[in-house]
Design an enzyme around this catalytic site. Sequence first.
Site, PDB file in Angstrom:
ATOM      1  N   ALA A 290      26.541  60.223  51.578  1.00  0.00           N
ATOM      2  CA  ALA A 290      25.297  60.800  51.066  1.00  0.00           C
ATOM      3  C   ALA A 290      24.655  59.867  50.038  1.00  0.00           C
ATOM      4  CB  ALA A 290      25.584  62.161  50.427  1.00  0.00           C
TER       5      ALA A 290
ATOM      6  N   GLU B 171      31.825  62.742  57.606  1.00  0.00           N
ATOM      7  CA  GLU B 171      31.479  64.089  58.065  1.00  0.00           C
ATOM      8  C   GLU B 171      30.516  64.033  59.252  1.00  0.00           C
ATOM      9  OE1 GLU B 171      31.659  67.204  54.524  1.00  0.00           O
ATOM     10  OE2 GLU B 171      30.451  65.453  53.964  1.00  0.00           O
TER      11      GLU B 171
ATOM     12  N   GLU C 187      34.698  62.250  47.845  1.00  0.00           N
ATOM     13  CA  GLU C 187      33.874  63.123  47.000  1.00  0.00           C
ATOM     14  C   GLU C 187      34.600  63.580  45.741  1.00  0.00           C
ATOM     15  OE1 GLU C 187      32.127  63.582  51.150  1.00  0.00           O
ATOM     16  OE2 GLU C 187      34.116  63.363  50.259  1.00  0.00           O
TER      17      GLU C 187
END
Length: 703
Positions: free
Chosen positions: A63, A107, A127
Site C-alpha cells: 500500500a 494480499e 504491516e
Amino acid sequence: MTALVHYRLDGQLALIGLSRPPVNALGQPLRAALLEACERAAADPAVAAIVLHGANGLFSAGADISEFGSEASSAAPDLPGLLVRLTRIDKPLVAAIGKLALGGGLELALACGYRIGEPQARLGLPEINLGLLPGAGGTQRLPRLIGAESALNMILSGKQVDVQHAHLMGILDRLADNPETLIEQACVYARELLAQGAPAQPAARYPSPAVDLPEGFFAGFRAEQEARWKSRLAPRLVLAAIEAACLLPLEEGLAREQDLFRQAEASRQSAALRHVFFAEREAGRIPGIDPALDMRPIAKVAVIGAGTMGGGIAMNFANAGIPVVVLEQKSDALERGLSNVQRNYEISVKRGKLSQAELEKRMRLLQGSLEYADIADADLVIEAVFEKLEIKQQVFRTLDEVCKPGAILATNTSSLDVDAIAAVTSRPQDVIGLHFFSPANVMRLLEVVRARRTAPDVLATTLKLARRIGKLPVVSGVCFGFIGNRMLEPYAREAMRMVLEGASPAQVDGVLTGIDLNMGVLSMLDLAGIDVNYLVRQANKAAFADDPSYCRLGDELYAMGCYGQKSSFGFYHYEGRQRLDDPTVEKVAERLAGELQIPRRSLAPQEIHDRCLFMLINEGIQLLDEGIALRASDIDLVWINGYGFPAHLGGPMHYAEQLGLDQVLDGILRLQASLGSHGQRWFKPAPLLKRLVAAGRTRIEKF
C-alpha cells in the site's frame, strides 16, 4: 489504458502490468487503474485468463503508506473491496511475482487464484512493523492457504521469505526459472490452467484453518506473548484477526479484519511507527548535499584498535565484502581481538545464521597488522582507541602522515570534540566522526558527526557506505556527546538524583520500562559500564562543577569499583544474568544524601516519569535549536536505535508531541519551582520549547 497500468492481449490472455515506479505502491490512482483494467479483461469474451505482473519487473511493495491515517486510505476503490472484486472474476488470475510482493502487494497476489514467482523474489506481510495488520484479506486468505499457525507466525514476524520457502509453504504454486522468463512462464501456466479447465479460484487448501491446532491454542499463545508484547496493540489485533479466520466464514472474517485494521490505523502506536518509517527515509536527505555528488571510492578500510569496539566495527565491513585491516600496537592485543571476531562468527554459525564457508570468507577479508605502513592505501580509516582526546589526537597526527591523499579519516569517539581532533591534521576536510554503538556489529545506529570543515563528499560517501554495511546513519553536529549521549546526560542525572532523594533503582527503572522502554536508565548504565559513564562525565567537568550533588551516586559506585554488570555490582547486584536489588546502593544513597543535605522522601511514579523524560525531551529540543540535530525525527531515530526507546512511541520527540508540548513545558516549570535549588539549577526550559508553546505549535520544529 492509463500510464499506471499496461494492458495487452496475448491470445486468450490479458496481461495487466502495474506501472507506478519505483515500487508499484497501491495508492488510490493505481487501485482505480487496476480495477478498470481487470473489469475490461473480465468483460472481454476473447479473454479467458488474466496474468497480473509488475511492468517494471517488481510486482508490488504494498500500500501507499502516506495514505494511512487519511481519507485516501479508504478512497474508492479501496484495496479490500478491489481484491474482493478480483476474487469474483470468473476467469483464472495468475500473479507473476517479480522482486517483491509485500503487504498489500502480497494480499493482491493472494486474491489471485494462482501464483508464480521468480527466483530472487521475496514475499511478506510487514504491516506489524507499522503497528498495523494486513487489512486487505491477508489475515483471512493466508490461513486458508497455509494454515492458521503458519500464517500467524508469518504475519507477527513481519519478515520476508524467499520464493523457495514460499513455495514449500504453499503460497506460491510455481517457480519461474529466472526473472527474464517470469511473464512468459506465467503465460504458459495460465494456458495450462485453461487446458485443465481449472476454476478461477481453487478450493481453499485449509477451509478450516484451525483444524490442526490444539485446544485452547489462541488463549495459550496470547498468555505466552503478553510479557513480550508489553503494551503493543498490533500483535493482539493480528491474533484476533487470525482467530476470526478460524471461527468465521470468509466474508464475515473479512469484515472483522476491516474493523480490526481501522482500530490499528487510528491508534497512536501506528501513527508513531509510521512517523519512524518516514523519519528513516528523511534522515538521508542532507541540506546542501547534492544527491548527484561524486562519491569517494571505498575499496579498503582500516580500523585502529582491535578491542571490542574496533573488532565489531571491522566485522561490519567484512560482512559487506569489503577488505579491512585491523591495526594494533601489540601482537597479543591484535591476536586477542581477531580471536574475538572469529568467536563471534562461530556463534553465528552455531545458531544457523551463517555458514562455515561464509565465516571463512569473512575472516579472509580481515587482516591484522602492527604497522601503520599497511594502512597507507586505505580509503577509509576509523580510529577506535581509548576515549581520551590526547590519545585520539596523536593517532590522527600519525594518520595524517601515513594515509594517502583523499583518504577519509574517521573517529569513533562517543563524545569528544571532532573539530579538535581534525585540527591536528593538515586535512580537516577529510575528517568525520563515525560513532558506532556497542556491540558495533549488531547495533543499527551510526551517528555521523559532521565537523566544521568536513567536505560534502566525505559526508555523502560515509552516509552511502553506512547504508551499504546495514547501518542507519543519522547526521549530528559537533558538541559534547553529539545527539545521543548529550541527551543521556540529563536523563541519567535525574535518575541518580532521585535515588539520593529516596527512590530505589528498581522504582526509577520500573517507571521507564512501564512505558515499554527496553530497559531503565540505571540498568542501561550498568550494562554500558559505570566506569565508562564516569570517564565521559570527567571529560565534561566544567558543565557541572557548581553542583556538588551532580551524579554523586555514580561517582561513589565508580570509586568503590562497582562498574555494573562487568563487575557484578553497580546500581544492582548481578548473579549471572539475574538482576537483583542491592541494599548497599540504598545505604550509599542515604549516606550521600545526608552529606549533601538532600531530604529523602517517597517519589510518585509521575514525578519519576517527568523528571527523567522531560529532561531528555528538553535536551533534544535544545539540540535542535542549536542545529546539532537537523530535525526532530533524527533525534527520535537515535534514541530508538541506540538507546532502546520504543518505536511504537515514536521516539522522545514524537512522544512529547503526543503528550502535548504545553504539558511538557508546564511540567518542567512545575518541577523547577518544586525542587528547590536543584530545580532552579537544572530545570530550565529550552527557549525553542517556550517559543513553540507560545506560538501554539504542536510539532517540534525549529522556527
